[in-house]
Write a protein that holds these residues in place. Structure first.
Motif, mmCIF file in Angstrom:
data_model
loop_
_atom_site.group_PDB
_atom_site.id
_atom_site.type_symbol
_atom_site.label_atom_id
_atom_site.label_comp_id
_atom_site.label_asym_id
_atom_site.label_seq_id
_atom_site.Cartn_x
_atom_site.Cartn_y
_atom_site.Cartn_z
ATOM 1 N N SER A 5 0.842 -1.196 0.000
ATOM 2 C CA SER A 5 0.000 0.000 0.000
ATOM 3 C C SER A 5 0.876 1.244 0.000
ATOM 4 O O SER A 5 1.903 1.292 0.661
ATOM 5 C CB SER A 5 -0.911 0.018 1.226
ATOM 6 N N ASP A 19 -11.943 15.408 2.121
ATOM 7 C CA ASP A 19 -10.889 14.504 2.581
ATOM 8 C C ASP A 19 -10.629 14.713 4.076
ATOM 9 O O ASP A 19 -10.496 13.757 4.836
ATOM 10 C CB ASP A 19 -9.589 14.722 1.802
ATOM 11 N N GLN A 22 -13.641 13.411 6.081
ATOM 12 C CA GLN A 22 -13.707 11.947 6.118
ATOM 13 C C GLN A 22 -12.848 11.378 7.241
ATOM 14 O O GLN A 22 -13.218 10.400 7.881
ATOM 15 C CB GLN A 22 -13.274 11.372 4.768
ATOM 16 N N PHE A 73 -2.812 9.828 3.068
ATOM 17 C CA PHE A 73 -3.626 9.060 2.129
ATOM 18 C C PHE A 73 -3.020 7.669 2.006
ATOM 19 O O PHE A 73 -1.799 7.523 1.908
ATOM 20 C CB PHE A 73 -3.641 9.719 0.746
ATOM 21 N N ASP A 75 -3.266 4.541 -0.454
ATOM 22 C CA ASP A 75 -3.771 4.154 -1.781
ATOM 23 C C ASP A 75 -4.817 5.141 -2.289
ATOM 24 O O ASP A 75 -5.862 4.766 -2.822
ATOM 25 C CB ASP A 75 -4.337 2.731 -1.756
ATOM 26 N N GLU A 77 -6.817 7.106 -0.596
ATOM 27 C CA GLU A 77 -7.961 7.340 0.292
ATOM 28 C C GLU A 77 -7.489 8.071 1.561
ATOM 29 O O GLU A 77 -6.506 7.685 2.176
ATOM 30 C CB GLU A 77 -8.572 5.996 0.679
ATOM 31 N N VAL A 79 -6.879 8.854 5.209
ATOM 32 C CA VAL A 79 -6.946 7.966 6.373
ATOM 33 C C VAL A 79 -6.385 8.557 7.659
ATOM 34 O O VAL A 79 -6.614 8.015 8.733
ATOM 35 C CB VAL A 79 -6.219 6.625 6.087
ATOM 36 N N ARG A 121 -8.244 7.307 10.871
ATOM 37 C CA ARG A 121 -9.647 6.983 10.642
ATOM 38 C C ARG A 121 -9.984 5.582 11.156
ATOM 39 O O ARG A 121 -9.210 4.642 11.002
ATOM 40 C CB ARG A 121 -9.941 7.076 9.143
#
Length: 166
Positions: A5, A19, A22, A73, A75, A77, A79, A121
């Motif tokens: 990853s 972002d 989230q 991030f 990958d 996303e 986090v 997250r």
């Protein structure tokens, strides 16, 4: 988290507002505070709603590049979050005994960059992200990029909690 990853770190001001949301919306304390605890006087923080704190963070991100922190991030996303900026941005640290007593730095020394918050997250595997991303998420490289002289690490949340909805 797969070993291959990719972890990428971006300044808060360079990412989408969604972002940031989230990451914060999935943590108990973070979903309430939005990194405002060290910025607001106690009474003001106690009376602030989660929505108000979220709005304050959005304003801080928009008001200054690179912003009040970095987003991790995995990958692609979002986090994780690490709050780091010059000490004068944190009003509570100007008078906090643990920070000021016996220290050689002045309470308003802008070359000192405190790390006041680290959020991963829920559901991401925080321990693995911290282990693999430690060097990338470390405040030291962030401070070097931002020309900080000293980095103070104050708070690291290591347990996962469900959101309270507050």
């Amino acid at each position: 988290m797969p070993a291959d990853s990719e972890i990428r770190i971006e300044a808060a001001a360079s990412v989408l507002r969604e972002d940031v949301s989230q990451v914060f919306a999935t943590r108990d304390d973070a979903a309430r505070c939005w990194c405002q605890y060290f910025k607001l006087p106690n009474r003001e923080f106690q009376n602030a709603t989660a929505q108000a704190c979220a709005g304050m963070l959005r304003e801080q991100v928009q008001a200054s590049a690179p912003g009040p922190g970095v987003i991790a991030f995995l990958d692609g996303e979002p986090v994780g979050w690490c709050a780091v900026e010059p000490k004068p941005a944190y009003s509570r640290l100007q008078r906090a005994t643990v920070v000021t007593v016996g220290k050689r730095q002045k309470p308003d020394d802008a070359s000192v960059w405190p790390v006041t918050c680290f959020v991963v997250r829920v559901g991401i595997g925080g321990a693995e992200l911290r282990r693999r991303g430690c060097e990338r998420l470390s405040p030291r490289p962030v401070a070097r990029v931002r020309k900080g002289r000293v980095v103070m690490e104050l708070v690291v949340q290591t347990t996962e909690k469900a959101p309270t909805g507050r």
